[in-house]
Motif scaffolding. Structure first.
Motif, PDB file in Angstrom:
ATOM      1  N   PRO A  75       0.702  -1.144  -0.005  1.00  0.00           N
ATOM      2  CA  PRO A  75       0.052   0.175   0.036  1.00  0.00           C
ATOM      3  C   PRO A  75       0.754   1.156  -0.005  1.00  0.00           C
ATOM      4  N   GLY A  76       0.688   2.082  -0.928  1.00  0.00           N
ATOM      5  CA  GLY A  76       1.190   3.344  -1.143  1.00  0.00           C
ATOM      6  C   GLY A  76       2.190   3.369  -2.049  1.00  0.00           C
ATOM      7  N   GLU A  77       2.639   2.061  -2.479  1.00  0.00           N
ATOM      8  CA  GLU A  77       3.822   2.248  -3.587  1.00  0.00           C
ATOM      9  C   GLU A  77       3.468   2.683  -4.621  1.00  0.00           C
ATOM     10  N   PRO A  78       4.286   3.153  -5.750  1.00  0.00           N
ATOM     11  CA  PRO A  78       3.935   3.706  -6.873  1.00  0.00           C
ATOM     12  C   PRO A  78       3.359   2.419  -7.615  1.00  0.00           C
ATOM     13  N   ASP A  79       2.222   2.809  -8.400  1.00  0.00           N
ATOM     14  CA  ASP A  79       1.721   1.477  -9.134  1.00  0.00           C
ATOM     15  C   ASP A  79       1.757   1.770 -10.709  1.00  0.00           C
ATOM     16  N   PRO A  80       2.626   1.329 -11.190  1.00  0.00           N
ATOM     17  CA  PRO A  80       2.885   1.647 -12.733  1.00  0.00           C
ATOM     18  C   PRO A  80       1.578   1.127 -13.581  1.00  0.00           C
ATOM     19  N   PHE A  81       0.966  -0.086 -13.150  1.00  0.00           N
ATOM     20  CA  PHE A  81       0.150  -0.442 -14.017  1.00  0.00           C
ATOM     21  C   PHE A  81      -1.420  -0.219 -13.490  1.00  0.00           C
ATOM     22  N   GLU A  82      -1.701   0.806 -12.842  1.00  0.00           N
ATOM     23  CA  GLU A  82      -2.883   1.309 -12.319  1.00  0.00           C
ATOM     24  C   GLU A  82      -3.940   1.779 -13.258  1.00  0.00           C
ATOM     25  N   HIS A  83      -3.156   2.295 -14.613  1.00  0.00           N
ATOM     26  CA  HIS A  83      -4.145   2.817 -15.491  1.00  0.00           C
ATOM     27  C   HIS A  83      -4.706   1.629 -16.564  1.00  0.00           C
ATOM     28  N   VAL A  84      -4.166   0.652 -16.249  1.00  0.00           N
ATOM     29  CA  VAL A  84      -4.822  -0.681 -16.931  1.00  0.00           C
ATOM     30  C   VAL A  84      -6.438  -0.712 -16.501  1.00  0.00           C
ATOM     31  N   ALA A  85      -6.491  -0.274 -15.170  1.00  0.00           N
ATOM     32  CA  ALA A  85      -7.848  -0.302 -14.722  1.00  0.00           C
ATOM     33  C   ALA A  85      -8.778   0.534 -15.538  1.00  0.00           C
ATOM     34  N   SER A  86      -8.623   1.430 -16.127  1.00  0.00           N
ATOM     35  CA  SER A  86      -9.325   2.355 -16.989  1.00  0.00           C
ATOM     36  C   SER A  86      -9.469   1.691 -18.413  1.00  0.00           C
ATOM     37  N   VAL A  87      -8.274   1.059 -18.730  1.00  0.00           N
ATOM     38  CA  VAL A  87      -8.287   0.275 -20.115  1.00  0.00           C
ATOM     39  C   VAL A  87      -9.379  -0.618 -20.077  1.00  0.00           C
ATOM     40  N   LEU A  88      -9.576  -1.455 -18.903  1.00  0.00           N
ATOM     41  CA  LEU A  88     -10.680  -2.406 -18.841  1.00  0.00           C
ATOM     42  C   LEU A  88     -11.981  -1.956 -18.866  1.00  0.00           C
ATOM     43  N   THR A  89     -12.037  -0.875 -18.102  1.00  0.00           N
ATOM     44  CA  THR A  89     -13.577   0.073 -18.240  1.00  0.00           C
ATOM     45  C   THR A  89     -13.804   0.333 -19.703  1.00  0.00           C
ATOM     46  N   ASN A  90     -12.676   0.759 -20.435  1.00  0.00           N
ATOM     47  CA  ASN A  90     -12.812   1.099 -21.953  1.00  0.00           C
ATOM     48  C   ASN A  90     -13.182   0.009 -22.642  1.00  0.00           C
ATOM     49  N   VAL A  91     -12.371  -1.101 -22.832  1.00  0.00           N
ATOM     50  CA  VAL A  91     -12.715  -2.194 -23.641  1.00  0.00           C
ATOM     51  C   VAL A  91     -13.792  -2.760 -23.548  1.00  0.00           C
ATOM     52  N   THR A  92     -14.388  -2.817 -22.265  1.00  0.00           N
ATOM     53  CA  THR A  92     -15.539  -3.745 -21.936  1.00  0.00           C
ATOM     54  C   THR A  92     -16.614  -3.025 -22.358  1.00  0.00           C
ATOM     55  N   ARG A  93     -16.741  -1.802 -22.959  1.00  0.00           N
ATOM     56  CA  ARG A  93     -17.811  -1.060 -23.517  1.00  0.00           C
ATOM     57  C   ARG A  93     -18.102  -2.012 -25.000  1.00  0.00           C
ATOM     58  N   LEU A  94     -17.014  -2.653 -25.491  1.00  0.00           N
ATOM     59  CA  LEU A  94     -17.383  -3.624 -26.637  1.00  0.00           C
ATOM     60  C   LEU A  94     -17.550  -4.814 -26.253  1.00  0.00           C
ATOM     61  N   ALA A  95     -18.570  -5.542 -26.985  1.00  0.00           N
ATOM     62  CA  ALA A  95     -18.981  -6.828 -26.929  1.00  0.00           C
ATOM     63  C   ALA A  95     -17.971  -7.682 -26.927  1.00  0.00           C
ATOM     64  N   GLU A  96     -16.764  -7.387 -27.846  1.00  0.00           N
ATOM     65  CA  GLU A  96     -15.533  -8.409 -27.752  1.00  0.00           C
ATOM     66  C   GLU A  96     -14.904  -8.326 -26.713  1.00  0.00           C
ATOM     67  N   GLY A  97     -14.625  -7.307 -26.157  1.00  0.00           N
ATOM     68  CA  GLY A  97     -14.013  -7.148 -24.876  1.00  0.00           C
ATOM     69  C   GLY A  97     -14.668  -7.805 -23.763  1.00  0.00           C
ATOM     70  N   ARG A  98     -16.067  -7.844 -23.421  1.00  0.00           N
ATOM     71  CA  ARG A  98     -16.781  -8.267 -22.418  1.00  0.00           C
ATOM     72  C   ARG A  98     -16.582 -10.090 -22.675  1.00  0.00           C
ATOM     73  N   ARG A  99     -16.514 -10.494 -23.857  1.00  0.00           N
ATOM     74  CA  ARG A  99     -16.675 -11.915 -24.163  1.00  0.00           C
ATOM     75  C   ARG A  99     -14.964 -12.235 -23.583  1.00  0.00           C
ATOM     76  N   LEU A 100     -14.269 -11.390 -24.214  1.00  0.00           N
ATOM     77  CA  LEU A 100     -12.698 -12.056 -23.946  1.00  0.00           C
ATOM     78  C   LEU A 100     -12.591 -12.106 -22.249  1.00  0.00           C
ATOM     79  N   LEU A 101     -13.131 -11.373 -21.588  1.00  0.00           N
ATOM     80  CA  LEU A 101     -12.835 -11.209 -19.940  1.00  0.00           C
ATOM     81  C   LEU A 101     -13.787 -12.448 -19.424  1.00  0.00           C
ATOM     82  N   LEU A 102     -14.765 -12.686 -20.118  1.00  0.00           N
ATOM     83  CA  LEU A 102     -15.421 -13.723 -19.549  1.00  0.00           C
ATOM     84  C   LEU A 102     -15.477 -15.283 -20.249  1.00  0.00           C
TER      85      LEU A 102
END
Length: 343
Positions: free
Chosen positions: A152-179
């Motif tokens: 906790p509190g350490e720099p998190d270089p991959f934290e923006h991947v969370a926003s990427v996941l929100t974005n790609v799951t707006r597409l059906a292909e992204g949702r199917r990939l995750l599931l």
């Protein structure tokens, strides 16, 4: 005769490292304001090309060049230029080989370009046969490993991947990939709901909500409901148990996702088994956010309307549905990207 801006851009791939660094610093400074970005539009395409070259050559100029690219990528016109220059594949190459240390900016750039549908499709590698989903698998692995290994509190270089996941799951292909059954991507995603990093929780909750909202249409409802651990993770932010989820958006996303599942016969049965009515009752007691309360109340009404076929209905959940607070609380997932940065 070259303009001052053209000369500035030309210095970005100068053989002298100190000249590249000085030029990149000036450009990064300009991109920190809307006025500066507007000024740079006159040399938009050559600028983006030279900035990428500067990133690839490393040194002090690399980070400033990436700051400039992240800031420029807030402009949809620049995003189109970036995508035409194969930005997604180039960023993923940097992330894979580790040649560029500025992972936070690389992933921030991906977060911005995936606000565009074309950017999402490029990242998902749609239509590329066996290559489909490879970029996302790499990102998810790095994202999840980072969430486990960082304190906790350490720099998190991959934290923006969370926003990427929100974005790609707006597409059906992204949702199917995750599931996709057997890949364990949903489990990896829901685990982030317990992260100490609020950006991770926000992105994960947005992606989960996107997947759930379209599950029946996508044909992925069973994939979600078959993962009982995932459902427990989804209930955790709204069950009122410490440590409490502080982000309103996370709680609202999960409350709305549970509501959608409760509207289906199988989803309702699975939620009963997972103890959802009691979790909602406890979570509702101290909940103040109108959107979360509304979703909880609607879910309780659904459970009440089906109470005759399940003796598990409790007075608490009935009280939740009929609460007079419902009349007093009314609520009048955006794509995510990285905020513009200063120098």
């Amino acid at each position: 005769m070259a303009s001052e801006l053209e000369e500035l851009v030309g210095f970005l791939d100068d053989d002298r490292a100190e000249v590249r660094a000085a030029s990149a610093e000036i450009v990064a400074g300009l991109t920190a304001s809307a006025e500066g970005i507007e000024k740079l539009k006159a040399v938009q395409r050559p600028l983006v090309i030279k900035l990428f070259r500067s990133v690839g050559r490393g040194g002090d100029a690399a980070r400033k060049s990436l700051v400039a690219l992240v800031n420029l990528s807030h402009d949809p016109a620049v995003v189109e230029v970036l995508l035409s220059l194969n930005v997604v594949n180039r960023v993923m190459e940097f992330l894979r080989d580790g040649s560029i240390p500025h992972v936070d900016l690389l992933t921030g750039l991906l977060a911005n370009v995936t606000i565009s549908e074309r950017g999402c499709r490029d990242l998902l590698q749609i239509g590329q046969g066996n290559m489909e989903g490879l970029h996302m698998a790499v990102l998810l692995k790095k994202f999840v490993v980072g969430g486990i290994t960082l304190s906790p509190g350490e720099p998190d270089p991959f934290e923006h991947v969370a926003s990427v996941l929100t974005n790609v799951t707006r597409l059906a292909e992204g949702r199917r990939l995750l599931l996709q059954p057997g890949r364990g991507l949903l489990a990896a995603l829901v685990s982030q709901l317990q992260s100490w990093n609020s950006l991770r929780r926000l992105g994960a909750s947005g992606a989960i909500k996107n997947c759930v909202m379209s599950a029946e249409e996508d044909g992925t409802l069973d994939s979600i409901l078959d993962d009982k651990t995932a459902l427990q993770h989804m209930l955790r932010p709204i069950n009122g148990q410490p440590p409490l989820e502080k982000e309103d958006t996370v709680r609202e996303c999960m409350a709305e996702a549970v509501l959608v599942l409760a509207r289906t016969d199988k989803g309702r049965d699975v939620l009963w088994e997972a103890g959802a009515p009691e979790a909602l009752r406890k979570g509702y007691e101290d909940e103040q956010h109108p959107g979360v309360c509304l979703a909880m109340e609607r879910t309780a009404e659904i459970f009440l309307s089906h109470s005759t076929i399940d003796s598990g209905m409790t007075p608490g959940i009935a009280g939740l549905a009929s609460s007079s607070a419902a009349a007093q609380r009314q609520q009048g997932q955006e794509p995510e990207g990285q905020q513009q940065q200063g120098q």
